[in-house]
Design a protein around this motif. Structure first.
Motif, PDB file in Angstrom:
ATOM      1  N   LEU A  35       0.817  -1.209   0.000  1.00  0.00           N
ATOM      2  CA  LEU A  35       0.000   0.000   0.000  1.00  0.00           C
ATOM      3  C   LEU A  35       0.849   1.257   0.000  1.00  0.00           C
ATOM      4  O   LEU A  35       0.372   2.337  -0.363  1.00  0.00           O
ATOM      5  N   LEU A  36       2.105   1.128   0.438  1.00  0.00           N
ATOM      6  CA  LEU A  36       3.010   2.276   0.494  1.00  0.00           C
ATOM      7  C   LEU A  36       3.895   2.384  -0.743  1.00  0.00           C
ATOM      8  O   LEU A  36       4.789   3.233  -0.791  1.00  0.00           O
ATOM      9  N   GLY A  37       3.656   1.528  -1.713  1.00  0.00           N
ATOM     10  CA  GLY A  37       4.427   1.595  -2.952  1.00  0.00           C
ATOM     11  C   GLY A  37       5.628   0.672  -2.997  1.00  0.00           C
ATOM     12  O   GLY A  37       6.329   0.615  -4.008  1.00  0.00           O
ATOM     13  N   PHE A  38       5.879  -0.071  -1.906  1.00  0.00           N
ATOM     14  CA  PHE A  38       6.989  -1.015  -1.904  1.00  0.00           C
ATOM     15  C   PHE A  38       6.550  -2.327  -2.552  1.00  0.00           C
ATOM     16  O   PHE A  38       5.361  -2.639  -2.609  1.00  0.00           O
ATOM     17  N   ARG A  39       7.530  -3.068  -3.005  1.00  0.00           N
ATOM     18  CA  ARG A  39       7.244  -4.397  -3.540  1.00  0.00           C
ATOM     19  C   ARG A  39       7.183  -5.380  -2.384  1.00  0.00           C
ATOM     20  O   ARG A  39       8.101  -5.473  -1.578  1.00  0.00           O
ATOM     21  N   SER A  40       6.085  -6.116  -2.278  1.00  0.00           N
ATOM     22  CA  SER A  40       5.899  -7.042  -1.165  1.00  0.00           C
ATOM     23  C   SER A  40       6.952  -8.151  -1.202  1.00  0.00           C
ATOM     24  O   SER A  40       7.186  -8.757  -2.247  1.00  0.00           O
ATOM     25  N   PRO A  41       7.606  -8.439  -0.063  1.00  0.00           N
ATOM     26  CA  PRO A  41       8.571  -9.552  -0.035  1.00  0.00           C
ATOM     27  C   PRO A  41       7.943 -10.893  -0.378  1.00  0.00           C
ATOM     28  O   PRO A  41       8.622 -11.790  -0.874  1.00  0.00           O
ATOM     29  N   THR A  42       6.646 -11.042  -0.123  1.00  0.00           N
ATOM     30  CA  THR A  42       5.978 -12.303  -0.438  1.00  0.00           C
ATOM     31  C   THR A  42       5.747 -12.484  -1.928  1.00  0.00           C
ATOM     32  O   THR A  42       5.321 -13.558  -2.359  1.00  0.00           O
ATOM     33  N   ALA A  43       6.007 -11.451  -2.721  1.00  0.00           N
ATOM     34  CA  ALA A  43       5.960 -11.595  -4.179  1.00  0.00           C
ATOM     35  C   ALA A  43       7.254 -12.200  -4.710  1.00  0.00           C
ATOM     36  O   ALA A  43       7.407 -12.369  -5.919  1.00  0.00           O
ATOM     37  N   THR A  88       4.878 -22.910   0.020  1.00  0.00           N
ATOM     38  CA  THR A  88       5.664 -21.883  -0.671  1.00  0.00           C
ATOM     39  C   THR A  88       4.849 -21.177  -1.740  1.00  0.00           C
ATOM     40  O   THR A  88       4.805 -19.937  -1.793  1.00  0.00           O
ATOM     41  N   PHE A  89       4.179 -21.939  -2.586  1.00  0.00           N
ATOM     42  CA  PHE A  89       3.575 -21.345  -3.783  1.00  0.00           C
ATOM     43  C   PHE A  89       2.166 -20.815  -3.556  1.00  0.00           C
ATOM     44  O   PHE A  89       1.677 -20.036  -4.379  1.00  0.00           O
ATOM     45  N   ARG A  90       1.507 -21.222  -2.471  1.00  0.00           N
ATOM     46  CA  ARG A  90       0.169 -20.670  -2.221  1.00  0.00           C
ATOM     47  C   ARG A  90       0.234 -19.168  -1.945  1.00  0.00           C
ATOM     48  O   ARG A  90      -0.419 -18.383  -2.656  1.00  0.00           O
ATOM     49  N   PRO A  91       0.977 -18.701  -0.940  1.00  0.00           N
ATOM     50  CA  PRO A  91       1.047 -17.244  -0.735  1.00  0.00           C
ATOM     51  C   PRO A  91       1.781 -16.523  -1.858  1.00  0.00           C
ATOM     52  O   PRO A  91       1.400 -15.416  -2.247  1.00  0.00           O
ATOM     53  N   CYS A 108      -3.806 -10.300   4.359  1.00  0.00           N
ATOM     54  CA  CYS A 108      -4.067 -10.803   5.717  1.00  0.00           C
ATOM     55  C   CYS A 108      -4.639 -12.209   5.676  1.00  0.00           C
ATOM     56  O   CYS A 108      -4.342 -13.040   6.557  1.00  0.00           O
ATOM     57  N   LEU A 109      -5.447 -12.503   4.675  1.00  0.00           N
ATOM     58  CA  LEU A 109      -6.012 -13.853   4.556  1.00  0.00           C
ATOM     59  C   LEU A 109      -4.921 -14.887   4.312  1.00  0.00           C
ATOM     60  O   LEU A 109      -4.925 -15.969   4.924  1.00  0.00           O
ATOM     61  N   GLN A 110      -3.971 -14.583   3.430  1.00  0.00           N
ATOM     62  CA  GLN A 110      -2.885 -15.518   3.169  1.00  0.00           C
ATOM     63  C   GLN A 110      -2.000 -15.698   4.402  1.00  0.00           C
ATOM     64  O   GLN A 110      -1.516 -16.808   4.674  1.00  0.00           O
ATOM     65  N   ALA A 111      -1.788 -14.633   5.157  1.00  0.00           N
ATOM     66  CA  ALA A 111      -1.015 -14.748   6.400  1.00  0.00           C
ATOM     67  C   ALA A 111      -1.734 -15.656   7.383  1.00  0.00           C
ATOM     68  O   ALA A 111      -1.114 -16.506   8.042  1.00  0.00           O
ATOM     69  N   PHE A 112      -3.050 -15.498   7.493  1.00  0.00           N
ATOM     70  CA  PHE A 112      -3.834 -16.331   8.409  1.00  0.00           C
ATOM     71  C   PHE A 112      -3.803 -17.795   7.983  1.00  0.00           C
ATOM     72  O   PHE A 112      -3.633 -18.701   8.813  1.00  0.00           O
TER      73      PHE A 112
END
Length: 234
Positions: free
Chosen positions: A98-106, A161-164, A215-219
């Protein structure tokens, strides 16, 4: 699609990627926030911040204990801290988009590291609870199923690994394509030099891909971690 870039290069040829730097930023934010939020705690809470923190901690503890079982939770009390840390880091890794950074989970390296930690816990707790007899489970219910059971062991880290990774990367790709489309449409509007369509239209999609789906993937990840580890430790 925005790929992770090398943003720090050392003279010896060693590189540090955008994913690593973003992860450092997230960890620094969590550490600093933890320090300031837990200062001057009282036995009987009087501030709203402490009340909310205690509510969040108790809720998480009940979630871990309820999913892992009281007996397993008593044997693994530190699992509560691991699950809480993993969920916070995972959630913030997704929300930072949301802040313009690339998500590490990508980046598949991040989710692979988390999956390997979970697999290590599964085998460690399984060996701790059953010893070498834990590996006899690969030949159950009949030894003929040994090859299939071995394949299923490899399937656990792969799915974790590949789900999130797939969900977050998919959202990143969709948002990248949408921004390019909106920028192109903005150029077709006469007397408009600012791609104003990019300022409003992507907001609800960001709320879905970064906030809800993140948040859903984290849960889901922490829930699967608790289920797998508790099953091995029983």
């Amino acid at each position: 699609m925005k790929y992770a870039q090398w943003i720090i290069t050392f003279p010896n040829g060693f590189h540090i990627s955008e994913t690593v730097v973003t992860s450092w930023i997230i960890m620094a934010v969590l550490i600093i926030a933890s320090y300031f939020l837990t200062r001057n705690l009282k036995l009987v809470p009087t501030s709203k911040v402490q009340i909310m923190l205690e509510y969040a901690v108790v809720t998480l503890k009940n979630l871990v204990e309820g999913n892992m079982g009281k007996d397993v939770f008593k044997k693994m009390p530190n699992m509560f801290y691991y699950i809480g840390s993993l969920f916070l880091f995972f959630a913030f890794s997704n929300l930072i988009g949301l802040l313009g950074f690339r998500s590490p989970t990508a980046d598949v390296d991040t989710t692979l590291a988390w999956a390997l930690l979970t697999v290590f816990l599964i085998y460690f707790e399984g060996m701790k609870a059953k010893g070498l007899a834990y590996w006899k489970g690969l030949m159950e219910p009949v030894p003929l199923l040994l090859p299939l059971n071995i394949v299923s062991e490899f399937a656990t880290p792969i799915s974790l690994t590949f789900r999130p990774f797939g969900n977050i990367l998919g959202g990143t790709v969709i948002m990248g394509l949408l921004y390019k489309l909106l920028a192109f449409i903005s150029t077709l509007i006469p007397n408009v030099s600012i791609p104003f369509l990019q300022l409003v239209i992507p907001v609800p999609l960001h709320l879905y891909f970064d906030l809800f789906a993140g948040c859903l993937q984290a849960f889901i990840f922490v829930m699967l971690t608790m289920v797998f580890v508790s099953s091995a430790a029983e």
